[in-house]
Design an enzyme around this catalytic site. Structure first.
Site, short mmCIF file in Angstrom:
data_model
loop_
_atom_site.label_atom_id
_atom_site.label_comp_id
_atom_site.label_asym_id
_atom_site.label_seq_id
_atom_site.Cartn_x
_atom_site.Cartn_y
_atom_site.Cartn_z
N CYS A 190 51.89 -63.68 10.76
CA CYS A 190 52.52 -64.56 10.92
C CYS A 190 54.00 -64.85 11.39
O CYS A 190 54.43 -66.06 12.43
CB CYS A 190 52.92 -65.95 9.48
SG CYS A 190 50.99 -66.77 8.67
N GLU A 201 40.73 -70.50 2.79
CA GLU A 201 40.96 -68.92 2.49
C GLU A 201 39.26 -69.10 2.96
O GLU A 201 38.14 -70.67 3.54
CB GLU A 201 40.52 -68.96 1.15
CG GLU A 201 42.10 -68.60 0.87
CD GLU A 201 42.12 -67.91 -0.97
OE1 GLU A 201 41.63 -67.50 -1.12
OE2 GLU A 201 43.66 -67.57 -0.90
N CYS A 241 53.69 -63.21 6.00
CA CYS A 241 52.93 -61.83 6.31
C CYS A 241 53.25 -61.51 8.11
O CYS A 241 54.06 -62.52 8.44
CB CYS A 241 51.75 -62.31 6.19
SG CYS A 241 50.88 -62.71 7.74
N GLU A 251 51.03 -71.08 7.13
CA GLU A 251 52.09 -70.60 7.92
C GLU A 251 50.95 -70.90 9.68
O GLU A 251 51.72 -71.31 9.99
CB GLU A 251 53.23 -69.90 7.76
CG GLU A 251 53.89 -69.26 6.84
CD GLU A 251 53.46 -68.52 5.79
OE1 GLU A 251 52.12 -68.76 5.67
OE2 GLU A 251 54.22 -67.78 5.08
N1 THU Z 1 49.73 -66.86 1.93
C1 THU Z 1 49.68 -67.51 3.10
O1 THU Z 1 49.45 -68.30 2.93
N2 THU Z 1 50.90 -67.67 3.61
C2 THU Z 1 52.01 -66.69 3.51
O2 THU Z 1 52.83 -66.23 3.67
C3 THU Z 1 51.83 -65.21 1.69
C4 THU Z 1 50.04 -65.12 1.68
C5 THU Z 1 48.17 -66.70 1.25
C6 THU Z 1 46.60 -65.76 2.09
C7 THU Z 1 45.58 -66.30 0.78
O3 THU Z 1 45.60 -67.16 1.10
C8 THU Z 1 47.05 -66.12 -0.31
O4 THU Z 1 48.49 -66.27 0.60
C9 THU Z 1 46.42 -64.70 -0.95
O5 THU Z 1 47.31 -63.82 0.38
#
Ligand code: THU
Length: 134
Positions: free
Chosen positions: A90, A45, A87, A56
């Site tokens: 991805c 983040e 998401c 991913e």
């Molecule tokens: N996130 C992922 O890394 N992969 C996913 O499949 C869904 C969400 C992360 C993004 C963000 O850092 C946190 O999860 C909350 O959305």
């Protein structure tokens, strides 16, 4: 332990490296390339929230940076919620590299397998441009 269970365990291990001070939602991913090579990633983040990188995307771009152009499997796991499914961005990134199988977890933490077509039906991909450069 089955192969999907092992991959989920490895994705959980990758999630331990998550940098998620804003969401506190740790995600990890494992990519198995078509040539059998393996790459991991976690979500990273940023204080400018929109610069967040999903686990991913991290694993897939790491694979791509190592020369991978075709991916067999992506496994995803999170440590702080009931489950985690990729998401939309991805899913589109998976589409680019022809992902065959996506493994996520159900509420019990057990692996559930999908094809990319399950997750992203009627998708747009490189072939739709009528040319593939690389
Ligand atoms: N996130 C992922 O890394 N992969 C996913 O499949 C869904 C969400 C992360 C993004 C963000 O850092 C946190 O999860 C909350 O959305």
């Amino acid at each position: 332990m089955t192969e999907p269970q092992r991959l989920i365990a490895e994705a959980r291990e990758a999630a331990e490296q998550s940098y998620s001070p804003y969401s506190h939602f740790r995600v990890g991913a494992v990519v198995i390339a078509a040539d059998g090579s393996k790459y991991t990633g976690c979500n990273v983040e940023n204080a400018a929230y929109n610069h967040t990188i999903c686990a991913e995307a991290n694993a897939i771009t790491t694979a791509a940076a190592n020369g991978v152009r075709e991916v067999d499997t992506v496994a995803v796991a999170c440590l702080d919620g009931v489950g985690c499914t990729p998401c939309g961005t991805c899913r589109q990134m998976m589409r680019e590299f022809k992902v065959r199988r996506v493994i996520v977890t159900n509420e019990a933490g057990e692996p559930v397998e999908y094809t990319l077509d399950d997750l992203l039906p009627h998708s747009f991909g490189p072939e739709d441009l009528g040319r593939v450069d690389q």
